[in-house]
Design a protein around this motif. Structure first.
Motif, PDB file in Angstrom:
ATOM      1  N   PRO A  20       5.059  -1.670  -7.475  1.00 25.03           N
ATOM      2  CA  PRO A  20       4.058  -1.372  -8.500  1.00 25.03           C
ATOM      3  C   PRO A  20       4.528  -0.294  -9.476  1.00 25.03           C
ATOM      4  O   PRO A  20       5.098   0.712  -9.077  1.00 25.03           O
ATOM      5  CB  PRO A  20       2.863  -0.882  -7.684  1.00 25.03           C
ATOM      6  CG  PRO A  20       3.040  -1.471  -6.338  1.00 25.03           C
ATOM      7  CD  PRO A  20       4.525  -1.516  -6.130  1.00 25.03           C
ATOM      8  N   VAL A  21       4.294  -0.560 -10.763  1.00 22.98           N
ATOM      9  CA  VAL A  21       4.593   0.421 -11.806  1.00 22.98           C
ATOM     10  C   VAL A  21       3.326   0.911 -12.490  1.00 22.98           C
ATOM     11  O   VAL A  21       3.367   1.837 -13.288  1.00 22.98           O
ATOM     12  CB  VAL A  21       5.572  -0.148 -12.858  1.00 22.98           C
ATOM     13  CG1 VAL A  21       6.930  -0.443 -12.220  1.00 22.98           C
ATOM     14  CG2 VAL A  21       5.017  -1.386 -13.520  1.00 22.98           C
TER      15      VAL A  21
ATOM     16  N   LEU B  97       0.812  -1.221   0.000  1.00 20.63           N
ATOM     17  CA  LEU B  97       0.000   0.000   0.000  1.00 20.63           C
ATOM     18  C   LEU B  97       0.846   1.273   0.000  1.00 20.63           C
ATOM     19  O   LEU B  97       0.538   2.202  -0.745  1.00 20.63           O
ATOM     20  CB  LEU B  97      -0.981   0.011   1.172  1.00 20.63           C
ATOM     21  CG  LEU B  97      -2.226  -0.848   0.991  1.00 20.63           C
ATOM     22  CD1 LEU B  97      -3.081  -0.794   2.248  1.00 20.63           C
ATOM     23  CD2 LEU B  97      -3.032  -0.425  -0.208  1.00 20.63           C
ATOM     24  N   PRO B  98       1.926   1.353   0.801  1.00 18.36           N
ATOM     25  CA  PRO B  98       2.754   2.577   0.730  1.00 18.36           C
ATOM     26  C   PRO B  98       3.344   2.803  -0.664  1.00 18.36           C
ATOM     27  O   PRO B  98       3.440   3.938  -1.126  1.00 18.36           O
ATOM     28  CB  PRO B  98       3.852   2.335   1.761  1.00 18.36           C
ATOM     29  CG  PRO B  98       3.274   1.355   2.710  1.00 18.36           C
ATOM     30  CD  PRO B  98       2.372   0.474   1.871  1.00 18.36           C
ATOM     31  N   GLU B  99       3.705   1.721  -1.355  1.00 16.94           N
ATOM     32  CA  GLU B  99       4.251   1.849  -2.708  1.00 16.94           C
ATOM     33  C   GLU B  99       3.177   2.308  -3.689  1.00 16.94           C
ATOM     34  O   GLU B  99       3.462   3.074  -4.613  1.00 16.94           O
ATOM     35  CB  GLU B  99       4.856   0.518  -3.153  1.00 16.94           C
ATOM     36  CG  GLU B  99       6.047   0.106  -2.327  1.00 16.94           C
ATOM     37  CD  GLU B  99       6.496  -1.311  -2.599  1.00 16.94           C
ATOM     38  OE1 GLU B  99       5.705  -2.113  -3.136  1.00 16.94           O
ATOM     39  OE2 GLU B  99       7.655  -1.617  -2.267  1.00 16.94           O
ATOM     40  N   VAL B 100       1.948   1.846  -3.495  1.00 12.64           N
ATOM     41  CA  VAL B 100       0.830   2.279  -4.339  1.00 12.64           C
ATOM     42  C   VAL B 100       0.604   3.777  -4.154  1.00 12.64           C
ATOM     43  O   VAL B 100       0.493   4.531  -5.122  1.00 12.64           O
ATOM     44  CB  VAL B 100      -0.455   1.479  -4.013  1.00 12.64           C
ATOM     45  CG1 VAL B 100      -1.681   2.103  -4.653  1.00 12.64           C
ATOM     46  CG2 VAL B 100      -0.299   0.036  -4.451  1.00 12.64           C
ATOM     47  N   LEU B 101       0.573   4.222  -2.899  1.00 10.98           N
ATOM     48  CA  LEU B 101       0.388   5.649  -2.618  1.00 10.98           C
ATOM     49  C   LEU B 101       1.518   6.472  -3.224  1.00 10.98           C
ATOM     50  O   LEU B 101       1.281   7.490  -3.874  1.00 10.98           O
ATOM     51  CB  LEU B 101       0.303   5.881  -1.107  1.00 10.98           C
ATOM     52  CG  LEU B 101       0.179   7.333  -0.661  1.00 10.98           C
ATOM     53  CD1 LEU B 101      -1.072   7.985  -1.235  1.00 10.98           C
ATOM     54  CD2 LEU B 101       0.181   7.414   0.863  1.00 10.98           C
TER      55      LEU B 101
ATOM     56  N   LEU C 119       3.438   5.747  -5.768  1.00 16.86           N
ATOM     57  CA  LEU C 119       3.316   5.745  -7.225  1.00 16.86           C
ATOM     58  C   LEU C 119       2.275   6.764  -7.686  1.00 16.86           C
ATOM     59  O   LEU C 119       2.527   7.551  -8.605  1.00 16.86           O
ATOM     60  CB  LEU C 119       2.954   4.351  -7.735  1.00 16.86           C
ATOM     61  CG  LEU C 119       2.733   4.228  -9.239  1.00 16.86           C
ATOM     62  CD1 LEU C 119       4.017   4.517 -10.000  1.00 16.86           C
ATOM     63  CD2 LEU C 119       2.192   2.854  -9.587  1.00 16.86           C
ATOM     64  N   ILE C 120       1.123   6.765  -7.050  1.00 16.01           N
ATOM     65  CA  ILE C 120       0.069   7.720  -7.416  1.00 16.01           C
ATOM     66  C   ILE C 120       0.562   9.148  -7.220  1.00 16.01           C
ATOM     67  O   ILE C 120       0.402  10.004  -8.100  1.00 16.01           O
ATOM     68  CB  ILE C 120      -1.209   7.450  -6.600  1.00 16.01           C
ATOM     69  CG1 ILE C 120      -1.819   6.110  -7.002  1.00 16.01           C
ATOM     70  CG2 ILE C 120      -2.219   8.587  -6.781  1.00 16.01           C
ATOM     71  CD1 ILE C 120      -2.923   5.623  -6.073  1.00 16.01           C
TER      72      ILE C 120
ATOM     73  N   LEU D  96      -5.224  11.674  -0.511  1.00 14.02           N
ATOM     74  CA  LEU D  96      -4.972  10.257  -0.264  1.00 14.02           C
ATOM     75  C   LEU D  96      -4.022  10.051   0.909  1.00 14.02           C
ATOM     76  O   LEU D  96      -3.038  10.775   1.052  1.00 14.02           O
ATOM     77  CB  LEU D  96      -4.375   9.590  -1.501  1.00 14.02           C
ATOM     78  CG  LEU D  96      -5.277   9.460  -2.714  1.00 14.02           C
ATOM     79  CD1 LEU D  96      -4.500   8.848  -3.876  1.00 14.02           C
ATOM     80  CD2 LEU D  96      -6.507   8.647  -2.401  1.00 14.02           C
ATOM     81  N   THR D  97      -4.343   9.062   1.713  1.00 16.84           N
ATOM     82  CA  THR D  97      -3.480   8.623   2.811  1.00 16.84           C
ATOM     83  C   THR D  97      -3.422   7.106   2.754  1.00 16.84           C
ATOM     84  O   THR D  97      -4.190   6.472   2.019  1.00 16.84           O
ATOM     85  CB  THR D  97      -4.062   9.045   4.176  1.00 16.84           C
ATOM     86  OG1 THR D  97      -5.310   8.362   4.370  1.00 16.84           O
ATOM     87  CG2 THR D  97      -4.261  10.559   4.257  1.00 16.84           C
TER      88      THR D  97
END
Length: 64
Positions: A61-62, A13-17, A19-20, A40-41
């Protein structure tokens, strides 16, 4: 790459955030109202993953 579902307790989840936030950062000052990514958090992304679906590709995630 094969998309994988990101669940509310997923350690990515931290990597998703990140990336966004990184991919939409260049929109600052270009869109009005400002991008919703500023709200977003980790908690809100976890809630999205629980109530709806988040899919990502790659590790880290890319694509989301």
């Amino acid at each position: 790459m094969i998309p994988e579902r990101i669940l509310a307790h997923d350690p990515r989840l931290p990597e998703v955030l990140r990336l966004i936030q990184t991919e939409f950062a260049d929109m600052d000052g270009r869109v009005d109202p400002p991008s919703s990514m500023h709200r977003l958090t980790l908690g809100s992304i976890a809630q999205e993953a629980e109530m709806h679906e988040i899919w990502a590709m790659g590790s880290p995630p890319v694509a989301v």
